[in-house]
Design a protein around this motif. Sequence first.
Motif, short mmCIF file in Angstrom:
data_model
loop_
_atom_site.label_atom_id
_atom_site.label_comp_id
_atom_site.label_asym_id
_atom_site.label_seq_id
_atom_site.Cartn_x
_atom_site.Cartn_y
_atom_site.Cartn_z
N THR A 116 0.86 -1.26 -0.01
CA THR A 116 -0.05 -0.04 0.04
C THR A 116 0.96 1.42 0.05
O THR A 116 0.34 2.24 -0.83
CB THR A 116 -1.02 0.04 0.98
N LEU A 117 1.92 1.19 0.84
CA LEU A 117 2.84 2.35 0.73
C LEU A 117 3.47 2.55 -0.44
O LEU A 117 3.55 3.93 -1.04
CB LEU A 117 3.99 2.13 1.70
N ILE A 118 4.01 1.63 -1.17
CA ILE A 118 4.56 1.74 -2.68
C ILE A 118 3.61 2.56 -3.39
O ILE A 118 3.73 3.52 -4.25
CB ILE A 118 5.09 0.58 -3.17
N GLU A 119 2.19 1.68 -3.40
CA GLU A 119 1.16 2.66 -4.37
C GLU A 119 0.84 4.00 -4.07
O GLU A 119 0.71 4.92 -5.01
CB GLU A 119 -0.08 1.67 -4.11
N SER A 139 -3.53 -0.01 -11.87
CA SER A 139 -4.72 0.13 -11.68
C SER A 139 -5.15 1.20 -10.56
O SER A 139 -6.09 1.78 -10.48
CB SER A 139 -5.55 -0.98 -11.63
N LYS A 140 -4.40 0.54 -9.41
CA LYS A 140 -4.37 1.30 -8.12
C LYS A 140 -3.71 2.59 -8.07
O LYS A 140 -4.35 3.42 -7.34
CB LYS A 140 -3.78 0.42 -6.94
N ILE A 141 -2.70 2.85 -8.78
CA ILE A 141 -2.28 4.33 -8.92
C ILE A 141 -3.15 5.07 -9.67
O ILE A 141 -3.10 6.30 -9.50
CB ILE A 141 -0.78 4.20 -9.79
N ALA A 142 -3.92 4.61 -10.71
CA ALA A 142 -4.77 5.50 -11.51
C ALA A 142 -5.88 6.03 -10.65
O ALA A 142 -6.21 7.18 -10.57
CB ALA A 142 -5.30 4.53 -12.67
N VAL A 143 -6.34 4.94 -9.59
CA VAL A 143 -7.59 5.57 -8.65
C VAL A 143 -6.88 6.54 -7.65
O VAL A 143 -7.49 7.52 -7.39
CB VAL A 143 -7.70 4.47 -8.01
N ILE A 144 -5.68 6.54 -7.18
CA ILE A 144 -4.95 7.30 -6.33
C ILE A 144 -4.83 8.64 -7.21
O ILE A 144 -5.17 9.63 -6.63
CB ILE A 144 -3.65 6.83 -6.08
N VAL A 175 -6.70 6.87 0.84
CA VAL A 175 -8.15 6.43 0.57
C VAL A 175 -8.23 5.76 -0.75
O VAL A 175 -8.71 4.86 -0.92
CB VAL A 175 -9.02 7.70 0.78
N GLY A 176 -7.61 6.47 -1.86
CA GLY A 176 -7.57 6.00 -3.11
C GLY A 176 -6.99 4.43 -3.12
O GLY A 176 -7.35 3.86 -3.93
N ALA A 177 -5.89 4.35 -2.42
CA ALA A 177 -5.27 3.09 -2.62
C ALA A 177 -5.98 1.97 -2.03
O ALA A 177 -6.33 1.03 -2.66
CB ALA A 177 -4.00 2.98 -1.86
N GLY A 189 -9.98 -4.69 -6.74
CA GLY A 189 -8.90 -5.62 -7.22
C GLY A 189 -7.56 -5.54 -6.93
O GLY A 189 -6.70 -4.72 -7.36
N ALA A 190 -7.19 -6.41 -6.13
CA ALA A 190 -5.73 -6.63 -5.82
C ALA A 190 -5.19 -8.02 -5.32
O ALA A 190 -6.28 -8.82 -4.95
CB ALA A 190 -5.39 -5.53 -4.73
N SER A 191 -4.02 -8.28 -5.08
CA SER A 191 -3.76 -9.53 -4.41
C SER A 191 -2.67 -9.13 -3.08
O SER A 191 -2.28 -10.29 -2.82
CB SER A 191 -2.72 -10.37 -5.46
N GLU A 192 -2.73 -8.00 -2.88
CA GLU A 192 -1.95 -7.52 -1.59
C GLU A 192 -2.35 -6.13 -1.31
O GLU A 192 -2.80 -5.34 -2.17
CB GLU A 192 -0.40 -7.89 -1.86
N GLY A 193 -1.85 -5.74 -0.01
CA GLY A 193 -2.23 -4.32 0.12
C GLY A 193 -3.25 -4.64 1.40
O GLY A 193 -3.99 -5.31 1.57
N LEU A 194 -3.27 -3.39 2.24
CA LEU A 194 -4.19 -3.15 3.52
C LEU A 194 -5.40 -3.36 2.90
O LEU A 194 -6.49 -3.96 3.73
CB LEU A 194 -3.87 -2.06 4.27
N GLY A 195 -6.06 -2.63 1.87
CA GLY A 195 -7.26 -2.64 1.50
C GLY A 195 -7.85 -4.14 0.98
O GLY A 195 -8.77 -4.72 1.36
#
Length: 254
Positions: A65-68, A126-131, A194-196, A203-209
């Motif tokens: 999540t931090l990297i994103e 895809s996560k970065i686009a949301v962020i 919030v965005g991440a 849609g993800a395979s890792e991260g706090l969300g």
Amino acid sequence: MKSSWKKWMKDYSLFLLVVVFLISIWEWIVRKGFIPSFILPSPTAIWKSLLDNQELLLEVHLPATLIEVLIGFGLSVIGGILLGVAMHFSRSLEKVLYPFLVISQTIPLIALSPIFIMWFGYSIWSKIAVIILTAFFPIVISTYDGLKLGGAEYRELLLTMGANRWDLFKKIQVPMALPSFLSGLKMSVVYCVVGATIGEWLGASEGLGYFSRRMSGNLQADAVFAAIFLLSLLGIMLFLLIGLLEKQLLKNKW
């Protein structure tokens, strides 16, 4: 350093007391059974879950999540500054782009996230686009509005001294825009978290969300709250870092 710590404790002692009081009431309500623990786990249960899952949370999901957040925030800052400055220098560009910026904030992120997944797949982008969609707007607007604040008195003084538009921009408008710009940064970095989270939920395979969604499906409320706690802590730490940057920059500039 010691005096700064004492001052901080003095300023926020009431806040800390209120936090301790609320946590104590929360713990008491859950322990007495007024609220089922699978709906609202107690603070001690959340802490225990955090300790039980610390390796997974701190070594896998939090770094993801931090990297994103950092990539999305960095791209938002670069793009936001460039666009804000361009709108400041070009009235026509401002008239064209400003409505699009406003429109971009009226579309629910939950509706756009699946589209980003279609375009970028389940990759980090895809996560970065949301962020970026979440964090871009405050930076552009704070940059643009801050540059418009350039003091008329200073401007007239420099013009009488033969200054050109670049001199006005560099010596007056940029320093006077810093408070507004840095306020936008503080808002933006919180929105990045919030965005991440939204991107990872969809849609993800890792991260706090992703972790909180998976634990929610397993009805492990304590693990969900543990992830929420880390997300909140991440947002607070990033906000404080921007606050330190703000204090340093404004102290140097003024």
